[in-house]
Design an enzyme around this catalytic site. Sequence first.
Site, PDB file in Angstrom:
ATOM      1  N   SER A  35       0.871  -1.180   0.000  1.00 15.26           N
ATOM      2  CA  SER A  35       0.000   0.000   0.000  1.00 15.26           C
ATOM      3  C   SER A  35       0.903   1.224   0.000  1.00 15.26           C
ATOM      4  O   SER A  35       2.069   1.146   0.400  1.00 15.26           O
ATOM      5  CB  SER A  35      -0.942   0.000   1.211  1.00 15.26           C
ATOM      6  OG  SER A  35      -0.218  -0.096   2.425  1.00 15.26           O
ATOM      7  N   GLU A  37       1.305   5.666   0.505  1.00 12.35           N
ATOM      8  CA  GLU A  37       0.772   6.898   1.079  1.00 12.35           C
ATOM      9  C   GLU A  37       1.198   8.093   0.238  1.00 12.35           C
ATOM     10  O   GLU A  37       2.367   8.222  -0.136  1.00 12.35           O
ATOM     11  CB  GLU A  37       1.268   7.073   2.513  1.00 12.35           C
ATOM     12  CG  GLU A  37       0.746   8.357   3.169  1.00 12.35           C
ATOM     13  CD  GLU A  37       1.195   8.494   4.603  1.00 12.35           C
ATOM     14  OE1 GLU A  37       0.714   7.696   5.439  1.00 12.35           O
ATOM     15  OE2 GLU A  37       2.030   9.380   4.882  1.00 12.35           O
ATOM     16  N   ASP A 129      -1.537  15.851  14.520  1.00  6.51           N
ATOM     17  CA  ASP A 129      -0.502  16.713  15.084  1.00  6.51           C
ATOM     18  C   ASP A 129      -1.096  18.061  15.480  1.00  6.51           C
ATOM     19  O   ASP A 129      -2.071  18.523  14.871  1.00  6.51           O
ATOM     20  CB  ASP A 129       0.611  16.940  14.059  1.00  6.51           C
ATOM     21  CG  ASP A 129       1.316  15.645  13.687  1.00  6.51           C
ATOM     22  OD1 ASP A 129       1.513  14.814  14.589  1.00  6.51           O
ATOM     23  OD2 ASP A 129       1.671  15.479  12.504  1.00  6.51           O
ATOM     24  N   PHE A 238      12.968  15.082  10.882  1.00  7.14           N
ATOM     25  CA  PHE A 238      11.622  14.572  11.132  1.00  7.14           C
ATOM     26  C   PHE A 238      11.633  13.473  12.179  1.00  7.14           C
ATOM     27  O   PHE A 238      10.728  13.389  13.020  1.00  7.14           O
ATOM     28  CB  PHE A 238      10.999  14.075   9.834  1.00  7.14           C
ATOM     29  CG  PHE A 238       9.556  13.687   9.987  1.00  7.14           C
ATOM     30  CD1 PHE A 238       8.591  14.642  10.240  1.00  7.14           C
ATOM     31  CD2 PHE A 238       9.161  12.361   9.896  1.00  7.14           C
ATOM     32  CE1 PHE A 238       7.253  14.294  10.401  1.00  7.14           C
ATOM     33  CE2 PHE A 238       7.833  11.991  10.056  1.00  7.14           C
ATOM     34  CZ  PHE A 238       6.874  12.972  10.302  1.00  7.14           C
ATOM     35  N   HIS A 288       3.638  -0.929   3.872  1.00  5.77           N
ATOM     36  CA  HIS A 288       3.047   0.364   3.548  1.00  5.77           C
ATOM     37  C   HIS A 288       4.185   1.342   3.279  1.00  5.77           C
ATOM     38  O   HIS A 288       5.015   1.597   4.154  1.00  5.77           O
ATOM     39  CB  HIS A 288       2.195   0.850   4.723  1.00  5.77           C
ATOM     40  CG  HIS A 288       1.449   2.116   4.459  1.00  5.77           C
ATOM     41  ND1 HIS A 288       0.323   2.165   3.669  1.00  5.77           N
ATOM     42  CD2 HIS A 288       1.655   3.393   4.883  1.00  5.77           C
ATOM     43  CE1 HIS A 288      -0.138   3.405   3.631  1.00  5.77           C
ATOM     44  NE2 HIS A 288       0.667   4.175   4.344  1.00  5.77           N
TER      45      HIS A 288
END
Length: 313
Positions: A35, A37, A129, A238, A288
């Site tokens: 999958s 994103e 967030d 990040f 993913h």
Amino acid sequence: MTSVTSPSVLARWAAGPRAAVPPIGDRAFAVPKLSFEFFPPKTEALEQQLWTCIRRLEPLAPRFVSVTYGAGGTTRERTHATVTRIAAETALVPAAHLTCVGASREEVDAVARAYWDAGIRHIVALRGDPPAGLSSYQPHAEGYPYAADLVAGLRRIGAFEISVAAYPETHPAAASAAADLDNLKRKIDAGATRAITQYFFDTDVYLGFLDRCLGAGITVPLVPGILPVTNFAQVVKFSAMCGATVPDWLARLFDGLDADPEIRRMVATVVAAEQVRRLQAAGVDEFHFYTLNRPDLVYAIAHILGVRTARPA
């Protein structure tokens, strides 16, 4: 000529560990389920980049593709537009991110019903967030406090497939690893059907997390999130915010490549493909990918794993 005192190759082989990584193309391992994103575009140029990415990866027939939601719900309209367009114009199964931040229950429920009416049956339910300017999460006074509450609310609206987030290295805001695992269990008990993990780089981190989840009675699929590293400095920044560890070996691999994007992409492909193959050898069969709307790395990794596009008859 001085003698060589280091052990021979045979001696090192005899004494060393045996890695159970499958040979590339080994047919003993099933082709994994994937999958992807994406994130919604902010400009016309970025929209073109997104749709180039979608069209590039569509022939790989992923199980679903998800579209993210900006901090504080800032991309709500763009997320909805992207998800509904994917449903209308492609053969892909879209999943929409939905968060608790910055909206009342009524507003969140209205968004979920709009997805249901548009034929979207998969939601990625997240706490979300904090908006820009806030250092910590504060629940909306009239909203869903946390992701488990959102999952329960979605269950009341329709028979959605619901994915939630999981953190192999513990959410940075969690009181402890045990508390974080308890929170994941609450989301599952509220009706989530799958958990997708934050990205990680050491295989043992994820496998140890599986053991802890099994011990907690969690039995839904725990899909590992994979991030191909295209910009190492950005990943370091990040990771410090999301609680993911950047191992020293990864820093060494990207050392000296700041001005060489082509070699960075090659290294990123090798690292991510090897990570997934090691997980495959441990029995993991679903992944993913966080694409960052850049398809070529993901496409190359999928090819290495044996995923092929549908060929005409």
